[in-house]
Design a protein around this motif. Sequence first.
Motif, mmCIF file in Angstrom:
data_model
loop_
_atom_site.group_PDB
_atom_site.id
_atom_site.type_symbol
_atom_site.label_atom_id
_atom_site.label_comp_id
_atom_site.label_asym_id
_atom_site.label_seq_id
_atom_site.Cartn_x
_atom_site.Cartn_y
_atom_site.Cartn_z
ATOM 1 N N ASP A 1 0.827 -1.205 0.000
ATOM 2 C CA ASP A 1 0.000 0.000 0.000
ATOM 3 C C ASP A 1 0.863 1.257 0.000
ATOM 4 O OD1 ASP A 1 -2.480 -1.038 -0.129
ATOM 5 O OD2 ASP A 1 -2.931 -0.911 2.007
ATOM 6 N N ARG B 1 3.665 1.666 -1.320
ATOM 7 C CA ARG B 1 4.406 1.813 -2.590
ATOM 8 C C ARG B 1 5.894 2.088 -2.392
ATOM 9 N NH1 ARG B 1 0.371 3.114 -6.348
ATOM 10 N NH2 ARG B 1 -1.408 1.956 -5.590
ATOM 11 N N HIS C 1 -7.296 -4.502 -0.461
ATOM 12 C CA HIS C 1 -7.681 -3.083 -0.350
ATOM 13 C C HIS C 1 -7.627 -2.404 -1.711
ATOM 14 C CE1 HIS C 1 -6.569 -3.856 3.836
ATOM 15 N NE2 HIS C 1 -5.463 -4.367 3.329
ATOM 16 N N ASP C 2 -6.420 -2.414 -2.280
ATOM 17 C CA ASP C 2 -6.191 -1.666 -3.510
ATOM 18 C C ASP C 2 -5.525 -2.614 -4.497
ATOM 19 O OD1 ASP C 2 -5.429 0.016 -5.536
ATOM 20 O OD2 ASP C 2 -3.918 1.092 -4.357
ATOM 21 N N GLU D 1 -5.436 -2.823 -7.814
ATOM 22 C CA GLU D 1 -4.673 -2.281 -8.953
ATOM 23 C C GLU D 1 -3.332 -1.730 -8.484
ATOM 24 O OE1 GLU D 1 -5.583 -2.936 -11.930
ATOM 25 O OE2 GLU D 1 -7.498 -3.749 -11.242
ATOM 26 N N GLY D 2 -3.340 -1.065 -7.325
ATOM 27 C CA GLY D 2 -2.110 -0.507 -6.767
ATOM 28 C C GLY D 2 -1.111 -1.599 -6.425
#
Length: 292
Positions: free
Chosen positions: A125, A127, A158-159, A161-162
């Motif tokens: 998350d 990054r 959660h994310d 694509e990220g």
Amino acid sequence: DARRAGHHRVAIHTEESAARRLARQTQERALRKAIESNALALHFQPKVDLRTGAVIGAEALVRWHLEGTGDIPPAQFIPLAEECGLIQRIGEITLEKAFAALTAWMATGRPPVPVSINVSAVQLDGRLLAAKLRDLLRSNMVPPELIEIEVTETAFAHDMEGAIAELQAVRAMGVRIALDDFGTGYATLSLLQRLPVDTLKIDRSFVSEMIDTRSSEEIVRMVIALARALGKDLVAEGVETVEQSRRLVELGCEAGQGWLYARAMPFDVLMAFIEKSHSTEPGRVQSNMPLA
Ligand code: C2E
Ligand code: MG
Ligand code: MG
Ligand code: MG
């Protein structure tokens, strides 16, 4: 009466949470101190060729020994670290220690051993994983293909694509990705097809039940077929018995790790363990090596 009893329960509940909160704060302080004083250690569990027992890699597992309390399992302090924001720092420490170990290993001139490192969903998350790996690959002489990052299916919760983008950046550097505890999460087949993943790790729960429970064996069989269909490598987790090891090989899974072979050990012990594994004649399954 009922209302009084109810009220009483609430009071107890509040007291309990206060106690829990205090215990958590105490543990958080202790964890901070452990990080500052370099008290977190990285141990390594050998990954073996199930047919021969030869070591083909190692998984790095973080260890926290708290003076006066004993060993605190990562299953306890990793979630705590995720909640209180310490996971990024722990993630950096484990990556740094894994690279230091690999660098020391390569300096001996021995054939290199790939190392897998667990990464929390929270780290993805943020990054910061790809950037940290890029730094470490630049400042160390470690070839990227010797590094594998282990993520669980929750990393995509959660994310998605990220997380996929971050792992694609990692993979573009030549670092490998493994999907840990596979089969216990919610990853659908269509998601799996999209994930930048090289290896599926068959979760220990299926391995431990596969001999006695038909459905677990069928799941293992299915995961093996899935890995073949998608062109992924396979590793079985938590191999504890010779029967499990043999059955996995029969079904087509040739790599595994587990207490049958070895527990996680300090890096110098791992080096000795690997030497010994190479001097053993092929075909002989090693088991129950002395623990660190
Ligand atoms: P994991 O990545 O699935 O690691 C496998 C766990 O199973 C390890 O527990 C290992 O010691 C244990 N294990 C290995 N072989 C056997 C076996 O034959 N039988 C049994 N019963 N257990 C076996 P450990 O070290 O307590 O780690 C637990 C979890 O904590 C890991 O699960 C991983 O999710 C997390 N973890 C460990 N180290 C790190 C780390 O450096 N960073 C992050 N983010 N998470 C970590
Ligand atoms: Mg793992
Ligand atoms: Mg696992
Ligand atoms: Mg597992």
